[in-house]
Design a protein around this motif. Structure first.
Motif, PDB file in Angstrom:
ATOM      1  N   LEU A  83      -1.623 -50.713  62.919  1.00 16.65           N
ATOM      2  CA  LEU A  83      -1.908 -51.343  60.956  1.00 16.65           C
ATOM      3  C   LEU A  83      -0.674 -51.589  60.483  1.00 16.65           C
ATOM      4  O   LEU A  83      -0.258 -49.318  60.801  1.00 16.65           O
ATOM      5  N   TYR A  84      -0.233 -52.193  59.666  1.00 16.91           N
ATOM      6  CA  TYR A  84       0.522 -51.768  58.914  1.00 16.91           C
ATOM      7  C   TYR A  84      -0.230 -52.299  57.661  1.00 16.91           C
ATOM      8  O   TYR A  84      -0.829 -53.272  57.238  1.00 16.91           O
ATOM      9  N   VAL A  85       0.449 -51.662  56.577  1.00 24.23           N
ATOM     10  CA  VAL A  85      -0.369 -52.105  54.811  1.00 24.23           C
ATOM     11  C   VAL A  85       0.927 -52.298  54.213  1.00 24.23           C
ATOM     12  O   VAL A  85       2.279 -51.515  53.356  1.00 24.23           O
ATOM     13  N   LYS A  86       0.611 -52.559  53.019  1.00 22.62           N
ATOM     14  CA  LYS A  86       1.445 -53.193  52.294  1.00 22.62           C
ATOM     15  C   LYS A  86       0.988 -53.327  50.080  1.00 22.62           C
ATOM     16  O   LYS A  86      -0.058 -52.738  50.442  1.00 22.62           O
ATOM     17  N   GLY A  87       1.175 -51.821  49.677  1.00 24.71           N
ATOM     18  CA  GLY A  87       1.045 -51.911  48.230  1.00 24.71           C
ATOM     19  C   GLY A  87       2.244 -50.632  47.595  1.00 24.71           C
ATOM     20  O   GLY A  87       2.856 -49.842  47.984  1.00 24.71           O
ATOM     21  N   PRO A  88       1.060 -50.782  45.815  1.00 17.39           N
ATOM     22  CA  PRO A  88       2.048 -50.340  44.811  1.00 17.39           C
ATOM     23  C   PRO A  88       2.626 -48.703  45.166  1.00 17.39           C
ATOM     24  O   PRO A  88       3.230 -47.812  44.852  1.00 17.39           O
ATOM     25  N   SER A  89       1.693 -47.946  46.117  1.00 17.45           N
ATOM     26  CA  SER A  89       1.446 -46.493  46.230  1.00 17.45           C
ATOM     27  C   SER A  89       2.421 -45.841  47.164  1.00 17.45           C
ATOM     28  O   SER A  89       2.712 -44.623  47.798  1.00 17.45           O
ATOM     29  N   ALA A  90       3.253 -46.831  47.850  1.00 14.36           N
ATOM     30  CA  ALA A  90       4.081 -45.980  49.204  1.00 14.36           C
ATOM     31  C   ALA A  90       4.651 -45.024  49.235  1.00 14.36           C
ATOM     32  O   ALA A  90       6.033 -44.865  47.824  1.00 14.36           O
ATOM     33  N   GLY A  98     -14.311 -50.292  56.758  1.00 13.37           N
ATOM     34  CA  GLY A  98     -14.019 -51.662  55.490  1.00 13.37           C
ATOM     35  C   GLY A  98     -13.471 -53.011  55.878  1.00 13.37           C
ATOM     36  O   GLY A  98     -13.128 -53.231  56.227  1.00 13.37           O
ATOM     37  N   LYS A  99     -12.608 -52.550  54.413  1.00 11.54           N
ATOM     38  CA  LYS A  99     -12.344 -54.674  54.061  1.00 11.54           C
ATOM     39  C   LYS A  99     -10.682 -53.480  52.887  1.00 11.54           C
ATOM     40  O   LYS A  99     -10.730 -52.631  52.385  1.00 11.54           O
ATOM     41  N   PRO A 100      -9.263 -54.422  52.900  1.00  5.85           N
ATOM     42  CA  PRO A 100      -8.525 -54.018  52.270  1.00  5.85           C
ATOM     43  C   PRO A 100      -8.698 -54.205  50.745  1.00  5.85           C
ATOM     44  O   PRO A 100      -9.736 -54.457  50.418  1.00  5.85           O
ATOM     45  N   VAL A 101      -8.991 -52.139  50.641  1.00  4.71           N
ATOM     46  CA  VAL A 101      -8.282 -52.108  48.881  1.00  4.71           C
ATOM     47  C   VAL A 101      -8.197 -52.892  47.981  1.00  4.71           C
ATOM     48  O   VAL A 101      -6.950 -53.545  48.534  1.00  4.71           O
ATOM     49  N   PRO A 102      -8.815 -54.328  47.152  1.00  4.77           N
ATOM     50  CA  PRO A 102      -7.331 -55.199  46.845  1.00  4.77           C
ATOM     51  C   PRO A 102      -6.416 -53.988  45.391  1.00  4.77           C
ATOM     52  O   PRO A 102      -6.740 -53.262  44.934  1.00  4.77           O
ATOM     53  N   GLY A 103      -5.513 -54.989  45.468  1.00  8.63           N
ATOM     54  CA  GLY A 103      -4.093 -54.412  45.289  1.00  8.63           C
ATOM     55  C   GLY A 103      -3.914 -54.008  46.798  1.00  8.63           C
ATOM     56  O   GLY A 103      -1.938 -53.510  46.517  1.00  8.63           O
ATOM     57  N   TYR A 104      -3.976 -53.623  47.667  1.00  6.31           N
ATOM     58  CA  TYR A 104      -3.193 -53.842  49.221  1.00  6.31           C
ATOM     59  C   TYR A 104      -3.403 -54.926  50.077  1.00  6.31           C
ATOM     60  O   TYR A 104      -4.159 -55.240  49.901  1.00  6.31           O
ATOM     61  N   GLU A 105      -2.389 -54.722  51.338  1.00  8.02           N
ATOM     62  CA  GLU A 105      -2.937 -55.902  51.949  1.00  8.02           C
ATOM     63  C   GLU A 105      -2.573 -55.397  52.788  1.00  8.02           C
ATOM     64  O   GLU A 105      -1.879 -53.917  53.219  1.00  8.02           O
ATOM     65  N   VAL A 106      -2.971 -55.985  54.487  1.00  5.95           N
ATOM     66  CA  VAL A 106      -2.912 -55.248  55.783  1.00  5.95           C
ATOM     67  C   VAL A 106      -2.438 -56.068  56.831  1.00  5.95           C
ATOM     68  O   VAL A 106      -2.845 -57.582  56.729  1.00  5.95           O
ATOM     69  N   GLU A 107      -1.807 -55.361  57.538  1.00  9.22           N
ATOM     70  CA  GLU A 107      -1.869 -56.418  59.449  1.00  9.22           C
ATOM     71  C   GLU A 107      -2.052 -55.523  60.364  1.00  9.22           C
ATOM     72  O   GLU A 107      -1.454 -53.964  60.361  1.00  9.22           O
ATOM     73  N   LEU A 108      -2.567 -56.182  61.371  1.00 11.46           N
ATOM     74  CA  LEU A 108      -2.275 -56.047  62.853  1.00 11.46           C
ATOM     75  C   LEU A 108      -1.576 -56.793  63.286  1.00 11.46           C
ATOM     76  O   LEU A 108      -1.555 -57.555  63.399  1.00 11.46           O
ATOM     77  N   GLU A 152       8.369 -54.023  52.493  1.00 14.36           N
ATOM     78  CA  GLU A 152       7.699 -53.726  51.550  1.00 14.36           C
ATOM     79  C   GLU A 152       5.840 -53.413  52.382  1.00 14.36           C
ATOM     80  O   GLU A 152       4.831 -52.404  51.562  1.00 14.36           O
ATOM     81  N   TRP A 153       6.725 -52.801  54.209  1.00 14.60           N
ATOM     82  CA  TRP A 153       5.227 -52.348  54.898  1.00 14.60           C
ATOM     83  C   TRP A 153       5.756 -51.314  54.796  1.00 14.60           C
ATOM     84  O   TRP A 153       6.683 -51.068  55.329  1.00 14.60           O
ATOM     85  N   THR A 154       4.279 -50.096  55.025  1.00 13.83           N
ATOM     86  CA  THR A 154       4.275 -49.708  56.075  1.00 13.83           C
ATOM     87  C   THR A 154       3.625 -49.255  56.988  1.00 13.83           C
ATOM     88  O   THR A 154       2.350 -49.587  56.941  1.00 13.83           O
TER      89      THR A 154
END
Length: 541
Positions: free
Chosen positions: A387-394, A356-366, A412-414
């Motif tokens: 895959l890297y992800v940025k979001g408030p639940s890290a 699917g696609k990123p959940v609103p509130g999260y950003e992803v990068e390849l 900010e990225w995981t």
């Protein structure tokens, strides 16, 4: 169109207290159903407050750790939320590990007490005997015999602790960004990592996924095959449903197909006909259920939605499940480090074979091997990258592991450790773990792509693909295959089937039929164990 995100939690925030307040008007509604009985929201709130008081009475102070080693039941939820309410940090452990594993975790987290199921008490006692620890109290859920009394660690029944403790009416003052609980992240190599999460992280996963994506409401009855000690299961069966006032079905035993079928059809004494409307599983579990002769009919269940995570869901399994039950499986990817799903399909917008696609509130990068974002192609697609992800639940960090913390949590990225590609429509497709990817004929091959092709064969139950070095030093794909009961198939049949579906360099050159595949407790295939097996065989030649 910009999605309106929920407001952040207050700076002073206690997740357990938040749940109690949200459900204050639902005191008589059933919150939890386990193998022993029911708890209403009112009863749950009182027991949580009694647990908080009880833990403090044992001498535990705020921010100290308490081990939580229990099978899924009402006591697990009471223990976890009671610790949070008291400002004490529960360390949630996988119930399928060895005494040696627990001995390491005891030393690592320095827990001052342990909350344990009776069935797991002997293993924990063996761990306590193996080395230094700081546990002063053992609190046993549902003891079946008289507990030992003597010097050393003090042991008592959980019901006794709750009965003698007056409810702590006000929560301990905690912060949204304060360490609230630990989950151990299982790695393919080395010791497990103590992943530290906050009170606010529980709020964010529920606010960003449970309600806007899954659409959970208080009318739902939810059941998760993934256990509470996993990040996926913790959201599924605790933070998500309790945040909206839904009812949770908890199961202590392993999620075998017959055990899951019993709950989905409401055929247990405590369910008494109540059937889950939402089911959370993993791809391996869905595949096993579809292959089982006792798979229930659509009319025997009440499902409106299913969820899958843990590893990518093969298109074939998703389509067969939907054809059987008339409901979609919402496949997504999350991680222990991000606490729950951040990339997902959505109800009404499911594209099986993708995540699917990123959940609103999260950003992803390849990103490429140089750590920089990959440039999209002319049509908007992006080739396979990290895959890297940025979001408030890290998570905050890995406890006492600075090197791994720095490698995973990068500002900010995981870094997820997964490889993905993105198609022209913006859907992301899983390519494998970083250490699972194969380079064949100079081109990256996703083991998951080959496995997804293999399981389309009507005789194949599941498969795992790794790289095997041939006599010329070249890497070729090898498939380990488990057949469905009563089915037969030979190597030539497998290769012919794959040649019709895969590029020539991708189809498996080596085939081995096995009775079962090595897996984690969540059902993830442990390809590293198959690689280790091949390496040992190579040294014996």
């Amino acid at each position: 169109m910009t999605t309106q995100l929920p407001p952040p939690p207050a700076t002073d925030y206690n997740f357990a207290h938040d749940l109690i307040q949200r459900n204050a008007a639902r005191r008589d509604k059933v919150a939890l159903i386990d193998d022993h009985g029911l708890l209403t929201y009112g009863e749950l709130a009182e027991r949580v407050q009694r647990m908080a008081s009880g833990l403090r009475s044992l001498g535990l102070r705020r921010e100290e750790r308490v081990l939580l080693l229990m099978h899924d039941n009402n006591d697990w939820v009471v223990s976890f939320l009671g610790a949070l309410y008291a400002g004490i940090v529960p360390v949630c452990l996988n119930t399928l590990l060895t005494a040696e594993d627990y001995a390491f975790m005891l030393r690592h987290c320095r827990a001052q007490a342990a909350l344990v199921s009776q069935a797991l008490l002997p293993t924990l006692e063996a761990a306590l005997e193996q080395g230094p620890h700081e546990v002063r109290h053992l609190v046993v859920s549902k003891p079946t015999h008289t507990l030992p009394v003597g010097p050393g660690v003090h042991t008592l029944a959980m019901d006794e602790l709750l009965a003698r403790s007056a409810p702590q009416t006000a929560p301990t003052a905690t912060l949204a960004d304060e360490a609230a609980f630990w989950l151990y992240s299982s790695g393919s190599t080395g010791r497990p990592k103590g992943t530290v999460h906050t009170h606010g992280n529980l709020y964010w996963t529920a606010a960003l996924y449970a309600q806007p994506v899954l659409g959970l409401t208080e009318a739902d009855t939810v059941f998760s095959a993934a256990k509470l000690f996993f990040a996926y299961g913790l959201g599924n069966a605790l933070s998500f449903p309790l945040s909206v006032g839904a009812t949770v079905v908890l199961m202590a035993e392993r999620p075998t197909p017959p055990a899951v079928f019993q709950r989905l059809t409401g055929r247990t004494p405590t369910l008494a006909g109540r059937k889950p409307t939402v089911f959370y599983g993993a791809p391996t579990g869905y595949g096993g259920m579809l292959a089982h002769p006792d798979l229930p009919a659509k009319a025997d269940v009440a499902l409106r939605l299913c969820s899958s995570a843990g590893e990518a869901l093969p298109r074939d399994i998703g389509e067969r499940w939907t054809n059987r039950f008339g409901v979609e499986i919402i496949d997504g990817i999350g991680s222990t480090e991000m606490l729950h799903i951040f990339l997902s399909n959505r109800p009404g917008d499911v594209r099986y074979g993708t995540t699917g696609k990123p959940v609103p509130g999260y950003e992803v990068e390849l990103r490429g091997e140089d750590g920089l974002p990959l440039k999209p192609n002319a049509d908007g697609s992006i080739e396979i990258g990290d895959l890297y992800v940025k979001g408030p639940s890290a998570a905050l960090m890995y406890w006492h592991n600075r090197e791994k913390s720095r490698d995973t949590f990068r500002g900010e990225w995981t870094k997820s450790g997964d490889k993905y590609s993105r198609d022209a429509d913006g859907y992301y497709t899983y390519a494998g773990r970083n250490d699972d990817m194969l380079k064949v004929s100079g081109v990256y091959v996703s083991p998951f792509e080959v496995e997804a092709a293999l399981v389309q064969h009507p005789a194949i139950l599941e498969a795992a693909v790794i790289g095997k070095t041939d006599h010329d030093g070249l890497v070729k794909t090898k498939a380990f295959i488990v057949l469905k009961p009563g089915q037969s198939l030979d190597e030539d049949g497998v290769k012919a089937f794959c040649k019709e579906r895969l590029a020539p360099y991708k189809y498996p050159r080596y085939i081995e039929f096995v009775d079962e595949l090595p897996k984690t407790a969540t059902g993830k295939i442990q390809r590293f164990k198959l690689r280790d097996l091949e390496a040992r065989r190579a040294t014996q030649v």
